[in-house]
Structure formats: C-alpha cells, structure tokens
Design a protein around this motif. Structure first.
Motif, short mmCIF file in Angstrom:
data_model
loop_
_atom_site.label_atom_id
_atom_site.label_comp_id
_atom_site.label_asym_id
_atom_site.label_seq_id
_atom_site.Cartn_x
_atom_site.Cartn_y
_atom_site.Cartn_z
N TYR A 76 115.89 89.85 35.33
CA TYR A 76 117.26 89.93 34.88
C TYR A 76 117.39 91.09 33.90
O TYR A 76 116.43 91.43 33.20
CB TYR A 76 117.68 88.65 34.13
CG TYR A 76 117.87 87.43 34.99
CD1 TYR A 76 116.79 86.60 35.30
CD2 TYR A 76 119.13 87.10 35.49
CE1 TYR A 76 116.98 85.46 36.08
CE2 TYR A 76 119.32 85.97 36.27
CZ TYR A 76 118.23 85.16 36.55
OH TYR A 76 118.42 84.04 37.33
N GLN A 129 119.79 92.20 30.60
CA GLN A 129 120.82 91.79 29.64
C GLN A 129 121.28 93.02 28.87
O GLN A 129 120.49 93.66 28.18
CB GLN A 129 120.30 90.73 28.68
CG GLN A 129 121.40 90.18 27.77
CD GLN A 129 120.93 89.00 26.92
OE1 GLN A 129 119.85 89.02 26.35
NE2 GLN A 129 121.75 87.96 26.84
N LYS A 167 125.27 91.30 25.77
CA LYS A 167 124.59 90.03 26.12
C LYS A 167 124.90 89.55 27.53
O LYS A 167 124.56 88.42 27.87
CB LYS A 167 124.93 88.91 25.12
CG LYS A 167 124.34 89.12 23.74
CD LYS A 167 124.47 87.86 22.94
CE LYS A 167 123.79 88.00 21.59
NZ LYS A 167 123.94 86.78 20.77
N PHE A 168 125.52 90.38 28.34
CA PHE A 168 125.79 89.97 29.71
C PHE A 168 124.50 90.02 30.51
O PHE A 168 123.82 91.05 30.54
CB PHE A 168 126.85 90.88 30.33
CG PHE A 168 127.18 90.52 31.74
CD1 PHE A 168 127.20 91.49 32.73
CD2 PHE A 168 127.47 89.21 32.12
CE1 PHE A 168 127.50 91.17 34.04
CE2 PHE A 168 127.77 88.88 33.42
CZ PHE A 168 127.79 89.87 34.38
N LEU A 169 124.15 88.91 31.15
CA LEU A 169 122.88 88.77 31.84
C LEU A 169 123.12 88.79 33.34
O LEU A 169 123.92 88.01 33.85
CB LEU A 169 122.26 87.44 31.45
CG LEU A 169 120.79 87.20 31.74
CD1 LEU A 169 119.93 88.04 30.84
CD2 LEU A 169 120.46 85.74 31.57
N LYS A 170 122.42 89.67 34.04
CA LYS A 170 122.66 89.82 35.48
C LYS A 170 121.33 89.85 36.22
O LYS A 170 120.38 90.51 35.80
CB LYS A 170 123.43 91.11 35.73
CG LYS A 170 123.85 91.32 37.17
CD LYS A 170 124.80 92.50 37.27
CE LYS A 170 124.94 92.99 38.71
NZ LYS A 170 125.33 91.97 39.66
N ILE A 171 121.29 89.14 37.34
CA ILE A 171 120.07 89.12 38.13
C ILE A 171 119.87 90.48 38.79
O ILE A 171 120.82 91.14 39.21
CB ILE A 171 120.10 88.00 39.18
CG1 ILE A 171 118.72 87.86 39.83
CG2 ILE A 171 121.20 88.21 40.20
CD1 ILE A 171 118.53 86.61 40.63
N PHE A 180 114.54 90.53 31.25
CA PHE A 180 113.91 89.21 31.22
C PHE A 180 113.32 88.88 32.57
O PHE A 180 113.95 89.06 33.62
CB PHE A 180 114.93 88.13 30.87
CG PHE A 180 115.37 88.14 29.44
CD1 PHE A 180 116.57 88.73 29.08
CD2 PHE A 180 114.59 87.56 28.46
CE1 PHE A 180 116.98 88.74 27.75
CE2 PHE A 180 115.00 87.56 27.13
CZ PHE A 180 116.19 88.15 26.78
N PHE A 219 112.42 81.27 31.24
CA PHE A 219 112.51 82.68 30.91
C PHE A 219 111.38 83.14 29.99
O PHE A 219 110.90 82.39 29.14
CB PHE A 219 113.85 82.96 30.21
CG PHE A 219 115.01 83.05 31.16
CD1 PHE A 219 115.56 81.90 31.72
CD2 PHE A 219 115.54 84.27 31.52
CE1 PHE A 219 116.62 81.97 32.61
CE2 PHE A 219 116.61 84.35 32.41
CZ PHE A 219 117.14 83.20 32.96
N PRO A 253 110.09 86.08 27.07
CA PRO A 253 110.68 86.47 25.80
C PRO A 253 111.49 87.76 25.86
O PRO A 253 112.20 88.09 24.91
CB PRO A 253 109.46 86.66 24.89
CG PRO A 253 108.35 87.02 25.83
CD PRO A 253 108.62 86.27 27.10
#
Lengths: 109, 114
Positions: B35, B37, B41-45, B90, B105, B107
């Motif tokens: 992922y 980020q 803080k937008f988290l995208k696969i 991540f 997840f 760190p």
C-alpha cells in the motif's frame, strides 16, 4: 478510487466520553473493516463486519452496518487517552480493501 | 516476534535513483500486499500477491516492480524515483485472499525523494 468516506474528519473529546465515527461507501461490499493508526505506525485491525451482519461488538468497540444506506458507524465507549489515533474504515470487494481518508480522534486526559 | 516487518524504516534518496523495500511476514499467511499512504494519509493498494502469484496491480507505474521469492516475502523495487513517489509504503498480509480475513500491517517505510 476511494470508496469509504469517514465523518467527521476530526473529533476531539474528553476522556471517558464516547466517540462515534461514521463511514459511507458507494458500491456493494463483502465486508467492512475498521483500522486504527497511531502516529508514525502501521495500521492495526480493530473489527470486521460482514455484509450480512448488522452489528458487532469487541470490547469497548461497537460497529454497525446498514447496507441499504451504505453506511457504518464505529462507537468507542469510555474513551481513553490511548485511543488517540487515526481511524480508517475500509471496504472489501473485488478481492481488495479500499480505505477512506480517515478520522483523527483526540482524547483529552 | 514481529509479525510483518519492513526494511528500511526510512529511506531518503535522490530523484532518478533505484531503491528497494523489503517485507517479511512470519504468520504463515498466503496473501501479501503493498500500500502507499500519501501525505494526506490516504491509503491505496498497489499490489497483492497470493501464493507468490500477482493478483492485483492497481494501475501502478511500471517503475514499480514487486517480487515475491516465497510466500513469506514481498519486496518492492522502484526504478527512476520521482518526487511524487515520496510517501509511506506499507506491506500487509492476510491468511487467505477472501473476505473473511483482516489484514496485518507492517510498520511502514517512509520514502523521501529529493
């Protein structure tokens, strides 16, 4: 593309109060999950609710899911300073998790 | 014991360089993910692998190449780094690739491209 939209974007409460966070999404899902992220750390899974479930509890957490309204809520009861973190809802469909933008929760001691 | 570990934790490099991030999970899971980020803080696969097989490639530029030498490892190699690649990356894993399981997840690796 973004699926979940959390509301509010930021929440500040006093220790001992309850915190309610909402999530709305757009398409059909298999499940919806909530994660917590402490500052500078990875995400930690909190709770998973399947599309055929309406409510689920885990300790001080209560999650509801309304698939007709495409919405979910996360309630944290009796909040603690250690609950200060960002909270993300994520929807699972098409073999992947899609995350919302997150809610920043601050719990004042 | 760390369940999902990533190295390095921080990576600062210049534009145009090539770098790798490594991920290992000791949970015995079949499925692993990368992922990204961003600063908001937008988290995208980016990618998912199931039993070393690429399942999801989420329209990531081909400068990003994941490699899974075995089920426990998923590495990410990035060529010709650009400023826009700066983010936290991540790694995550789950027991299987289906809707019954949560993800675990690592760190994170904070990549800064200057």
């Amino acid at each position: 593309s973004q699926q979940g939209e959390e509301d509010p974007q930021a929440l500040s409460i006093q220790e001992g109060e309850n915190a309610t966070m909402n999530c709305s999404y757009k398409t059909s899902i298999n499940n919806l999950q909530w994660y917590r992220q402490n500052s500078g750390r990875g995400l930690v899974h909190l709770i998973l609710i399947r599309s055929n479930e309406r409510e689920k509890h885990s300790g001080r957490l209560r999650v509801t899911l309304d698939t007709s309204k495409k919405s979910s809520s996360l309630l944290i009861t009796a909040s603690r300073a250690a609950d200060t973190a960002s909270y993300f809802c994520a929807t699972y469909s098409n073999s992947k998790l899609t995350f919302g933008k997150g809610i920043t929760l601050s719990v004042r001691p | 014991d760390t369940a999902v570990s990533q190295t390095p934790k921080y990576l600062v490099t210049q534009m145009g360089n090539d770098k790798s991030i490594k991920c290992e999970q000791n949970l015995g899971h079949d499925t692993m993910y990368w992922y990204k980020q961003d600063s908001k803080k937008f988290l995208k696969i980016m990618f998912s692998y199931n039993n070393k097989e690429l399942i999801i490639n989420e329209t990531v530029p081909n400068r990003f190449s994941p490699k899974s030498p075995d089920k426990a490892h998923l590495n990410l190699h990035i060529n010709s780094l650009e400023l826009g690649d700066s983010a936290v990356y991540f790694c995550a894993s789950s027991p299987r690739m289906d809707s019954y399981y949560e993800q675990y997840f690592g760190p994170g690796t904070r990549l800064t491209v200057t």
